[in-house]
Design an enzyme around this catalytic site. Structure first.
Site, PDB file in Angstrom:
ATOM      1  N   LYS A   1       0.824  -1.215   0.000  1.00  0.00           N
ATOM      2  CA  LYS A   1       0.000   0.000   0.000  1.00  0.00           C
ATOM      3  C   LYS A   1       0.857   1.263   0.000  1.00  0.00           C
ATOM      4  O   LYS A   1       0.415   2.301  -0.494  1.00  0.00           O
ATOM      5  CB  LYS A   1      -0.982  -0.014   1.180  1.00  0.00           C
ATOM      6  CG  LYS A   1      -2.029  -1.090   1.021  1.00  0.00           C
ATOM      7  CD  LYS A   1      -3.346  -0.772   1.666  1.00  0.00           C
ATOM      8  CE  LYS A   1      -4.383  -1.819   1.259  1.00  0.00           C
ATOM      9  NZ  LYS A   1      -5.655  -1.706   1.942  1.00  0.00           N
TER      10      LYS A   1
ATOM     11  N   LYS B   1      -3.783 -11.446  -6.862  1.00  0.00           N
ATOM     12  CA  LYS B   1      -5.060 -11.743  -6.198  1.00  0.00           C
ATOM     13  C   LYS B   1      -6.128 -10.741  -6.631  1.00  0.00           C
ATOM     14  O   LYS B   1      -5.813  -9.581  -6.946  1.00  0.00           O
ATOM     15  CB  LYS B   1      -4.899 -11.761  -4.671  1.00  0.00           C
ATOM     16  CG  LYS B   1      -4.806 -10.411  -4.029  1.00  0.00           C
ATOM     17  CD  LYS B   1      -5.191 -10.452  -2.541  1.00  0.00           C
ATOM     18  CE  LYS B   1      -5.416  -9.025  -2.069  1.00  0.00           C
ATOM     19  NZ  LYS B   1      -6.341  -8.815  -1.027  1.00  0.00           N
TER      20      LYS B   1
ATOM     21  N   LYS C   1      -9.811  -4.975  -4.877  1.00  0.00           N
ATOM     22  CA  LYS C   1     -10.499  -3.786  -5.407  1.00  0.00           C
ATOM     23  C   LYS C   1      -9.523  -2.705  -5.845  1.00  0.00           C
ATOM     24  O   LYS C   1      -9.914  -1.778  -6.544  1.00  0.00           O
ATOM     25  CB  LYS C   1     -11.541  -3.252  -4.430  1.00  0.00           C
ATOM     26  CG  LYS C   1     -11.077  -2.956  -3.059  1.00  0.00           C
ATOM     27  CD  LYS C   1     -12.279  -2.611  -2.189  1.00  0.00           C
ATOM     28  CE  LYS C   1     -11.935  -2.745  -0.724  1.00  0.00           C
ATOM     29  NZ  LYS C   1     -12.391  -3.952  -0.093  1.00  0.00           N
TER      30      LYS C   1
HETATM   31  P1  ADP Z   1      -9.273  -5.989  -0.932  1.00  0.00           P
HETATM   32  O1  ADP Z   1      -7.985  -6.782  -0.947  1.00  0.00           O
HETATM   33  O2  ADP Z   1     -10.048  -6.145  -2.175  1.00  0.00           O
HETATM   34  O3  ADP Z   1      -9.065  -4.560  -0.531  1.00  0.00           O
HETATM   35  P2  ADP Z   1     -10.168  -6.422   1.799  1.00  0.00           P
HETATM   36  O4  ADP Z   1      -8.786  -6.198   2.272  1.00  0.00           O
HETATM   37  O5  ADP Z   1     -11.219  -5.421   2.179  1.00  0.00           O
HETATM   38  O6  ADP Z   1     -10.169  -6.649   0.219  1.00  0.00           O
HETATM   39  O7  ADP Z   1     -10.624  -7.859   2.309  1.00  0.00           O
HETATM   40  C1  ADP Z   1     -11.782  -8.241   3.015  1.00  0.00           C
HETATM   41  C2  ADP Z   1     -11.745  -9.737   3.281  1.00  0.00           C
HETATM   42  O8  ADP Z   1     -11.733 -10.439   2.048  1.00  0.00           O
HETATM   43  C3  ADP Z   1     -10.493 -10.215   4.040  1.00  0.00           C
HETATM   44  O9  ADP Z   1     -10.820 -11.282   4.911  1.00  0.00           O
HETATM   45  C4  ADP Z   1      -9.583 -10.684   2.944  1.00  0.00           C
HETATM   46  O10 ADP Z   1      -8.654 -11.637   3.396  1.00  0.00           O
HETATM   47  C5  ADP Z   1     -10.585 -11.290   1.964  1.00  0.00           C
HETATM   48  N1  ADP Z   1     -10.083 -11.236   0.590  1.00  0.00           N
HETATM   49  C6  ADP Z   1      -9.744 -10.108  -0.107  1.00  0.00           C
HETATM   50  N2  ADP Z   1      -9.334 -10.410  -1.354  1.00  0.00           N
HETATM   51  C7  ADP Z   1      -9.421 -11.779  -1.451  1.00  0.00           C
HETATM   52  C8  ADP Z   1      -9.144 -12.719  -2.495  1.00  0.00           C
HETATM   53  N3  ADP Z   1      -8.723 -12.321  -3.687  1.00  0.00           N
HETATM   54  N4  ADP Z   1      -9.341 -14.029  -2.242  1.00  0.00           N
HETATM   55  C9  ADP Z   1      -9.788 -14.462  -1.041  1.00  0.00           C
HETATM   56  N5  ADP Z   1     -10.065 -13.626  -0.009  1.00  0.00           N
HETATM   57  C10 ADP Z   1      -9.894 -12.296  -0.201  1.00  0.00           C
END
Ligand code: ADP
Ligand code: TRP
Length: 329
Positions: free
Chosen positions: A114, A195, A198
């Protein structure tokens, strides 16, 4: 007594398939298994690290509350609350900061990532992020934390802090364990080596995408060379990602999915997958629309959850302060 579990999601925008399969769907399954005492919260303090405007923050909080209810979290079965309504989180956060060295926080992968992707708005909140997360979990004596794979490093810091505190001041914290799903890392549709996140919306399938968009995104999803539908994460990572999504939404094993589609082309498999996702998301989208008509009832759910959470967290904070040597009456 049932073991307690806790997890949070940041209100930072639309939920995608990775959030759903790595976290939210699992929350619902765990809740419905009735094996745990479940606590789920909206991590709005964490979301500040992305510097949202006040109106975006409010909108995202309501959106996530609606999404959580729409996918099946049930306030009669789980305690659902808003992190900023429980002041003890910030207080324990401070205490845990004093037990963490800068190096421990600086080596976190999410912080390093980040710091690059948000280069213009790097802030100390991003560095301290996992320490607040540790406070979120330790306050509730949670034994389990369901999360996606990207959060495992933060959970490791949580365990380290629990151990450090227990050693220095006496045993008071439980060391929590992660609960991963079979799809702990859903990969991006356009770049299957990254992965789904968003921060790269192009590769995301969002929970509120309509049928046409889902069809078109799945159709365009990158696939590997060759023709055969085989589950081989090493040689065919893009296809393996799609097969594991199919598997997670049907509860068929990846082997079963492979066997069922063996004779089909990539195109046919993708058509079926798109149909499956559309069918799965449809009722969720409908529920959300219905729930959005009554935001007051969403506020009531969060207020009632905050009451329960505050009782537990305040009591725990008192015990923590006593251990440290603060004067408490
Ligand atoms: P992002 O990475 O899109 O910003 P967040 O950090 O808000 O998402 O993640 C919210 C939840 O979703 C967490 O428990 C995170 O581990 C899970 N998560 C986020 N991206 C993935 C992914 N690509 N596959 C599986 N779990 C995910
Ligand atoms: N860091 C988590 C995420 O990015 C959200 C979160 C905050 C969390 N506090 C938590 C998850 C405590 C589990 C437990 O998704």
């Amino acid at each position: 007594m049932k073991p307690r579990l806790i997890s949070g999601v940041q209100p930072t925008g639309r939920l995608h398939l990775g959030n759903y399969l790595g976290a939210l769907k699992n929350f619902v399954d765990l809740q419905n298994s009735e094996k745990y005492e479940c606590f789920f919260f909206i991590a709005d303090l964490h979301a500040l690290t992305e510097n949202p405007t006040p109106s975006d923050l409010k909108k995202n909080v309501f959106d996530l509350a609606l999404d959580s209810l729409a996918v099946g979290l049930d306030p009669h079965k789980s305690v659902m609350f808003l992190q900023s309504q429980i002041p003890s989180h910030e207080k324990l956060f401070w205490i845990l900061n004093t037990l963490t060295s800068p190096g421990e926080a600086e080596r976190m992968t999410q912080f390093k990532d980040k710091s690059k992707t948000q280069a213009k708005s790097v802030n100390l909140g991003l560095l301290n992020y996992p320490i607040l997360m540790a406070a979120d979990v330790l306050l509730y004596d949670a034994e389990f934390v369901p999360v996606g794979e990207d959060q495992l490093q933060h959970l490791e810091i949580t365990r380290t802090l629990a151990r450090k505190f227990n050693k220095k001041f006496g045993n008071i914290f439980v060391e929590p364990e992660a609960l991963l799903t079979n799809t702990p890392r859903v990969m991006s549709l356009d770049e299957p080596n990254k992965k789904m996140s968003k921060s790269r919306p192009k590769g995301c399938l969002f929970l509120d995408d309509d049928a046409e968009i889902i069809k078109s995104k799945i159709k365009k999803a990158v696939t590997d060379s060759g023709k055969e539908i085989v589950y081989d994460p090493k040689r065919k990572p893009a296809l393996a990602n799609l097969i594991s999504v199919y598997s997670a939404l049907t509860t068929w094993s990846t082997k079963t999915v492979e066997a069922r589609f063996k004779k089909m082309s990539y195109r046919e498999f993708k058509d079926r997958l798109a149909e499956l996702i559309i069918r799965h998301f449809e009722p969720i989208q409908k529920n959300k629309k219905e729930l959005a008509k009554n935001l007051d009832s969403v506020k009531r759910v969060l207020a009632s959850g905050a009451k329960t959470a505050n009782e537990i967290a305040n009591q725990k904070l008192l015990e923590i302060k006593k251990k440290i040597g603060f004067l408490v009456y």
